[in-house]
Design an enzyme around this catalytic site. Structure first.
Site, PDB file in Angstrom:
ATOM      1  N   SER A 103       0.563  -1.315  -0.116  1.00  0.00           N
ATOM      2  CA  SER A 103       0.067  -0.045   0.127  1.00  0.00           C
ATOM      3  C   SER A 103       0.909   1.587   0.573  1.00  0.00           C
ATOM      4  CB  SER A 103      -1.268   0.025   1.220  1.00  0.00           C
ATOM      5  OG  SER A 103      -2.119   1.146   1.098  1.00  0.00           O
ATOM      6  N   ARG A 141     -11.940   7.068   9.244  1.00  0.00           N
ATOM      7  CA  ARG A 141     -11.382   5.544   9.489  1.00  0.00           C
ATOM      8  C   ARG A 141     -11.921   4.711   8.790  1.00  0.00           C
ATOM      9  NH1 ARG A 141      -7.303   2.102   9.050  1.00  0.00           N
ATOM     10  NH2 ARG A 141      -7.151   0.352  10.317  1.00  0.00           N
ATOM     11  N   ASP A 173      -8.883  -6.940  -4.857  1.00  0.00           N
ATOM     12  CA  ASP A 173      -8.316  -5.100  -4.355  1.00  0.00           C
ATOM     13  C   ASP A 173      -8.880  -4.814  -5.727  1.00  0.00           C
ATOM     14  OD1 ASP A 173      -6.847  -2.837  -3.813  1.00  0.00           O
ATOM     15  OD2 ASP A 173      -5.292  -3.528  -3.635  1.00  0.00           O
ATOM     16  N   HIS A 233      -8.346  -4.843  -0.169  1.00  0.00           N
ATOM     17  CA  HIS A 233      -6.782  -3.841  -0.281  1.00  0.00           C
ATOM     18  C   HIS A 233      -5.896  -5.253   0.978  1.00  0.00           C
ATOM     19  CE1 HIS A 233      -4.004  -1.282  -0.378  1.00  0.00           C
ATOM     20  NE2 HIS A 233      -4.276  -0.787   0.089  1.00  0.00           N
ATOM     21  N   ASP A 234      -6.484  -4.829   1.631  1.00  0.00           N
ATOM     22  CA  ASP A 234      -6.053  -5.712   3.437  1.00  0.00           C
ATOM     23  C   ASP A 234      -5.399  -6.812   2.976  1.00  0.00           C
ATOM     24  OD1 ASP A 234      -6.121  -3.259   5.079  1.00  0.00           O
ATOM     25  OD2 ASP A 234      -7.969  -4.629   6.058  1.00  0.00           O
TER      26      ASP A 234
END
Length: 362
Positions: A145, A214, A310, A343-344
């Site tokens: 990232s 967040r 992602d 993405h994580d």
């Protein structure tokens, strides 16, 4: 935030892309594994937006395990029995490196007086750390990232500093959609009455705005399939809908938990500065408009990894970098991995990633 991280102050002022210098820049860092006598086994790990230097050790504020403990340690893909691993908190952040919460020369926190920084400025700080540690050439630089942006910036601007460059779930520039999501988060913070133009140190902090920022960002780190599999439309601790605005659904409760937990370990102003640095990132723009030119003559070996779920930094972004590296004649390998986590995925249990990382760094 009361803790004393391992850190050093750079001996020379740090030049910044926005103009001027950052004097007495402090870099907080952690190391794992022994440095070889010839200093040839160092691996620099670069963290993501809300990450920190505690990659393989307990976080001093949350008590939680390091953010990549499954990847870094004795006998793991990044084997600390073989390699000396360095992970530093980027400038602009809030885990010990110089940032908005740091004390300025006048004795007050910088707050919004802290200079706006770029990814390249962050890497200048990392290079300064390597110089102070006497490490001229890394065995590898690794990042996912925003960490991948730092790895690319190091390779493009300090091409002799790393033998291997591993970039995971990243991009060479932020898209309009990426910038839009970050702006949503920044506006949430700045709309919080406790933000007070960034002058909130020593008083109530803008926790509500930071929590919303967040929550919005966390959605981009996940995939629809992953959210559906984990939560679906399941209700949270109730047999039926409340017909109100409490967290009826499990996914709502999860996001609120993520938001509230984040405010206990991160500074709202740092969130503004780091997201702005990511938005400014455009490696081709830094090199005359040509991404291939950024890597011309680069002696390093590269590896790019993307994930099929992602949508924040999709596979097309990695392919774009691979094509530029091919055009520059740089040795590069590329793999798209299948994972349901979005993405994580680079932080979660994807055994295929373990094999790629181990094979490339060795």
């Amino acid at each position: 935030m009361t803790f004393e991280p391992q850190s050093l102050t750079l001996p020379d002022p740090l030049p910044l892309d926005g103009g001027g210098m950052l004097a007495d820049a402090r870099i907080a860092y952690e190391t794992y594994g022994e440095l070889a006598p010839d200093r040839s086994n160092a691996i620099l790990l670069c963290h993501a937006l809300t990450g920190d230097q505690y990659v393989a050790s307990t976080h001093p504020l949350t008590g939680k395990p390091g953010w990549w403990e499954r990847m870094v340690g004795p006998g793991l893909p990044i084997d600390t029995d073989r390699y000396h691993v360095i992970c530093a908190n980027v400038i602009g952040s809030c885990l010990g490196s110089s940032g908005p919460a740091s004390i300025a020369p006048d004795g007050a926190p910088y707050a919004m007086r802290f200079p706006v920084i770029t990814i390249r400025d962050m890497v200048r700080g990392l290079v300064g750390l390597l110089d102070a540690l006497g490490i001229e050439r890394l065995h590898a630089v690794v990042g996912g990232s925003m960490g991948g942006m730092q790895a690319l910036s190091l390779a493009a601007n300090w091409p002799e500093r790393a033998q291997r460059v591993l970039v995971i779930a990243s991009t060479s520039r932020h898209s309009a959609q990426n910038i839009a999501f970050h702006e949503l988060g920044r506006q949430a913070i700045m709309a919080d009455p406790n933000w007070r133009q960034g002058e909130y140190y020593g008083s109530d902090t803008p926790d509500n705005g930071l929590a919303v920022a967040r929550m919005a960002a966390h959605i981009t780190y996940l995939s629809e399939d992953g959210l559906t599999a984990k939560f679906g439309r399941n209700l949270q601790d109730r047999p039926e809908k409340s017909f109100g605005f409490d967290a009826d659904f499990q996914v709502e409760s999860y996001l609120r938990y993520q938001g509230s937990g984040f405010t206990r370990r991160f500074d709202a102003n740092s969130y503004l500065y780091i997201t702005r640095a990511m938005d400014y990132f455009d490696l081709a723009e830094e090199h005359g408009g040509s991404l291939a030119q950024a890597f011309a003559g680069n002696p390093a070996r590269f590896c790019l990894v993307s994930f099929d779920s992602d949508w924040l930094y999709p596979t097309a972004e990695s392919r774009h970098i691979v094509h530029a590296l091919n055009a520059a004649g740089a040795p590069v390998s590329f793999v798209e991995l299948s994972a349901p986590f979005g993405h994580d995925s680079f932080l979660l249990d994807v055994p295929a990633l373990d094999r790629v990382v181990k094979g490339f760094v060795e």
